[in-house]
Design an enzyme around this catalytic site. Structure first.
Site, mmCIF file in Angstrom:
data_model
loop_
_atom_site.group_PDB
_atom_site.id
_atom_site.type_symbol
_atom_site.label_atom_id
_atom_site.label_comp_id
_atom_site.label_asym_id
_atom_site.label_seq_id
_atom_site.Cartn_x
_atom_site.Cartn_y
_atom_site.Cartn_z
ATOM 1 N N ASP A 474 50.743 28.144 44.449
ATOM 2 C CA ASP A 474 50.676 28.856 43.168
ATOM 3 C C ASP A 474 52.082 29.216 42.651
ATOM 4 O OD1 ASP A 474 49.406 30.095 41.047
ATOM 5 O OD2 ASP A 474 48.090 31.323 42.300
ATOM 6 N N ASP A 544 43.080 28.818 34.854
ATOM 7 C CA ASP A 544 42.426 30.010 35.397
ATOM 8 C C ASP A 544 41.150 30.327 34.625
ATOM 9 O OD1 ASP A 544 43.930 30.633 37.546
ATOM 10 O OD2 ASP A 544 45.095 32.221 36.597
HETATM 11 C C1 DGJ Z 1 46.496 32.505 39.928
HETATM 12 C C2 DGJ Z 1 45.632 31.343 40.287
HETATM 13 O O1 DGJ Z 1 45.503 30.469 39.216
HETATM 14 C C3 DGJ Z 1 44.294 31.849 40.774
HETATM 15 O O2 DGJ Z 1 43.421 30.791 41.007
HETATM 16 C C4 DGJ Z 1 44.523 32.659 42.013
HETATM 17 O O3 DGJ Z 1 45.000 31.831 43.039
HETATM 18 C C5 DGJ Z 1 45.498 33.775 41.721
HETATM 19 N N1 DGJ Z 1 46.694 33.318 41.099
HETATM 20 C C6 DGJ Z 1 45.852 34.509 42.975
HETATM 21 O O4 DGJ Z 1 46.803 35.459 42.776
#
Ligand code: DGJ
Length: 727
Positions: A474, A544
């Site tokens: 991430d 997301d």
């Molecule tokens: C952002 C990501 O896109 C989510 O899927 C998740 O992993 C969160 N961060 C976790 O902090």
């Protein structure tokens, strides 16, 4: 493929030609890019005249100006007032460049760009033209590289600057490609957006002046993808000419289209000169990130197919046939930071027997991470949550028939962390200024080798200890306070590029050390969805935003450049956590089926009938997966223009196809849509499930499939499986 017929070079792919010429005064002139042409004498083409306010140069018997010529790689200061591709400053501060042709070479295969992602798999049949130019003012050399991928109608480009002058020079601008078109009758297409709203398609007419698309965020960004297309005015998804340009890069970029006073168009893509400058010592060289360009006369789908093939056939890990994309369940939207042995073991028990390959433990397992305010950089297990390290969870995961995957955010550091206590100077900061937090976190200075080494060691320890098979990587903020305390004052503007090269080196090292580990890219969803990341990681969390209706536009837009094999989509709980919308479990499943499929919810909290559906959806994905990984994707009906979004995947041998049509809203008394399939065998018959009828490929493509909105059902999704039948 590459033909030299003095003074011309012809770079031919199956359906396209790119033509360059060297003029009598050694200037490199651009002649043509587009549909295939014969190796004719193009001396008649792009002939110049003298025009007012365009400074004159003498070219044989005629007068002309750099300002009106289509130039192959334009520079600044010698009469071309349009955007320069290159701007190099001598030690004496001179900011005037003029490039003259010196020599050329045709190389079989490709030239490697050190420490950078690039199309480098299956390149034995590729030919590369290297044209060396010399700057007659400052005295450095420029090598323009064109690599021709015949089958995919792709040409990749990069540029090398070799400092052959007597002292240091400074590169202030270096586009990876520049193309001059003799017309401006184009629409410009970009992929724009925001967090949770990535890669929406935007189409606009060009007019005089410059349209620039860029990122200054230290990532390729949610806001603008490193891509630009120029389409003929009448071009649709299926018909018409379109040029596509993309940069294989994950940080600051700039793409532009400039229409001049004479109605011609210049396109460029490369590093963003606003946040980039590079000092080159005498004898050193610098190579720009690789750019991909393609042309198709088969509409946007044709352009997309060329990009998709470039990725699947030639781009690092994305082109590795041994890589298998697992079907995943992720705990993020189910538990967020609330995790422990008990919670995760229960979560895993609920998944038992569903046929899922891999469980991915998301953010919250390390340091003292109870929310987003701490612990990034402390990649050791939080013993308050997990009593025996992660062994209980990992064993339980395997007992339930799943492999174990885990989340990292390797480039980040929390102020509240052990790492920060030990190395407060490792975060990116501007000396004497408090760095600005974003999501309560700071960014590690990945341009420093000791930082990269430290993170590698921590990650490697976890991978080895728990036999991790899957990593979700991430990146949840953008760069501020740019610069590095380890760089001298005159190299501070090199930092963003050095940062991303450090990131790439970590990704490469992990891939080399753990070739069997599968990596998924992520940046708050799709904030770094680019070919740079896809070189190291064969798939990326698309957004997301897991709302199935929102995902229609996001996935549809992403497919403009990136193949379905690169996208990830999960079924999540409703009401959706991003939009509050409720969509049926069937529609959520079907919309996700075009991507690498998975779940991101608490199975134990589902209604029994929903839980029951999971097994069927998993089985369905097993049947469709080959289409997702290798099939040809067609955008059929745009969610940006219609309430109905439709797409299709067709197998390589045209034996199978899958059409998915989803309504973005409900509508009383709606008409029946007829969705016309693409890419089928016109002369063959296909059995259409669930209609239970057999129709010709020609009928399916010309008359279409009936899509009727069921009464009183919001966000209905109709899926058709087509299978060729023998007569
Ligand atoms: C952002 C990501 O896109 C989510 O899927 C998740 O992993 C969160 N961060 C976790 O902090």
């Amino acid at each position: 493929m590459i033909l030299h017929q003095e003074p011309f070079w012809f770079l031919n792919t199956k359906n396209t030609s790119y033509v360059i010429r060297v003029l009598p005064n050694q200037t490199l002139q651009h002649i043509h890019y587009g549909g295939r042409v014969s190796a004719d004498d193009f001396s008649y083409y792009n002939v110049f005249q003298d025009r007012a306010f365009s400074p004159r140069i003498l070219m044989g018997p005629i007068c002309t100006s750099h300002d009106i010529m289509p130039l192959e790689y334009p520079t600044f200061g010698r009469g071309d007032f349009r955007a320069p591709a290159l701007r190099v400053e001598g030690l004496d501060g001179r900011d005037v460049n003029e490039l003259q042709y010196k020599s050329y070479e045709i190389i079989s295969g490709k030239v490697h760009i050190p420490r950078m992602p690039q199309l480098d798999v299956n390149v034995d049949d590729v030919q590369t033209l290297a044209i060396t130019l010399e700057d007659v003012i400052v005295g450095y050399e420029v090598v323009l590289y064109y690599s021709v991928f015949e089958n995919e109608d792709i040409i990749t480009r990069t540029v090398e600057i070799r400092n052959t002058s007597n002292g240091a020079i400074r590169i202030n601008n270096i586009a990876s490609l520049s193309v001059d078109f003799e017309s401006a009758d184009f629409d410009l297409v970009s992929l724009e957006g925001s967090w949770a709203r990535e890669r929406h398609i935007c189409r606009r007419a060009l007019c005089q002046g410059t349209t620039s698309l860029e990122s200054r965020r230290g990532s390729s960004s949610h806001q603008m993808n490193p891509f630009l297309a120029l389409a003929d005015k009448h071009t649709s998804e299926h018909w018409g000419g379109v040029y596509g340009f993309s940069l294989i890069y994950s940080a600051d970029f700039k793409a532009l289209a400039e229409v001049s006073q004479y109605g011609d168009t210049r396109v460029q893509i490369g590093l963003n000169p606003e946040t980039f400058s590079w000092k080159l010592e005498k004898g050193d060289s610098f190579m720009a990130p690789e750019a991909i360009m393609t042309y198709s006369d088969k509409g946007f789908n044709g352009m997309s197919h060329n990009f998709h093939q470039a990725c699947r056939n030639h781009l690092g890990k994305s082109a590795d046939p041994s890589v298998k994309h697992p079907l995943v369940i992720n705990n993020w939207e189910a538990t967020y930071f609330n995790m422990s042995d008990e919670i995760i073991k229960q979560f895993l028990d609920d998944c038992k027997g569903l046929g899922i390959d891999t469980f991915v433990l998301d953010d919250g397992w390390f340091g003292r991470r109870c929310d987003d305010s701490s612990s990034l950089g402390d990649w050791f297990v939080d013993e308050n949550k997990f009593s025996n390290g992660l062994h209980n969870v990992v064993n339980h995961c395997r007992e339930n028939g799943m492999e174990f995957g885990i989340w990292f955010e390797p480039e980040m550091i929390s102020r509240n962390s052990r790492l920060f206590e030990e190395h407060p100077d490792w975060c990116i900061h501007c000396e004497g200024v408090e760095p600005i937090p974003s999501r309560n976190q700071l960014v590690l200075d990945m341009s420093r080798e000791e930082v990269v080494d430290h993170i590698f060691e921590q990650m490697a320890k976890i991978i080895r200890e728990y036999n991790v098979s899957y990593i979700k990587w991430d990146f949840n903020r953008n760069l501020t306070d740019n610069g590095s305390s380890t760089l001298p004052a005159d190299r501070q503007k090199e930092h963003t590029h050095r940062f991303v090269m450090g990131v790439y080196s970590l990704m490469q090292r992990l891939n080399d050390t753990f070739p069997e580990v599968f990596f998924e890219g992520c940046s708050g969803g799709g904030g770094r969805f680019d070919f740079g990341i896809l070189y190291y990681m064969p798939q990326i969390w698309t957004s997301d935003d897991t709302d199935a209706v929102e995902r229609l536009k996001i996935q549809y837009g992403t497919s403009m450049v990136y193949p379905t094999s690169a996208m990830v989509a999960h079924v999540s709980a409703c009401p959706n956590h991003q939009t509050g919308r409720s969509v049926s479990f069937d529609t959520r499943g079907e919309v996700a089926q075009m991507c690498n499929y998975g779940y991101e919810l608490h199975v134990g909290k589902l209604a029994t009938e929903e839980k029951e559906k999971i097994k069927g959806q998993v089985a369905r994905h097993r049947a469709l997966d080959e289409l997702v990984q290798k099939g040809t994707f067609y955008r059929l009906n745009s969610p940006f223009d219609s309430i109905l979004c439709a797409w299709e995947l067709v197998s390589e041998d045209k034996e199978k196809a899958y059409v998915c049509a989803t309504f973005q809203t409900a509508m009383p008394n709606a008409k029946t849509f007829y969705v016309k399939a693409q890419g089928l065998d016109a002369d063959c018959k296909y059995y259409v499930k669930p209609l239970g009828i057999t129709l010709g490929g020609d009928t399916l493509m010309q008359a279409g499939l009936p899509v009727r909105m069921p009464d009183a059902v919001e966000y209905a999704c109709l899926a058709f499986d087509l299978e060729k039948v023998s007569e």
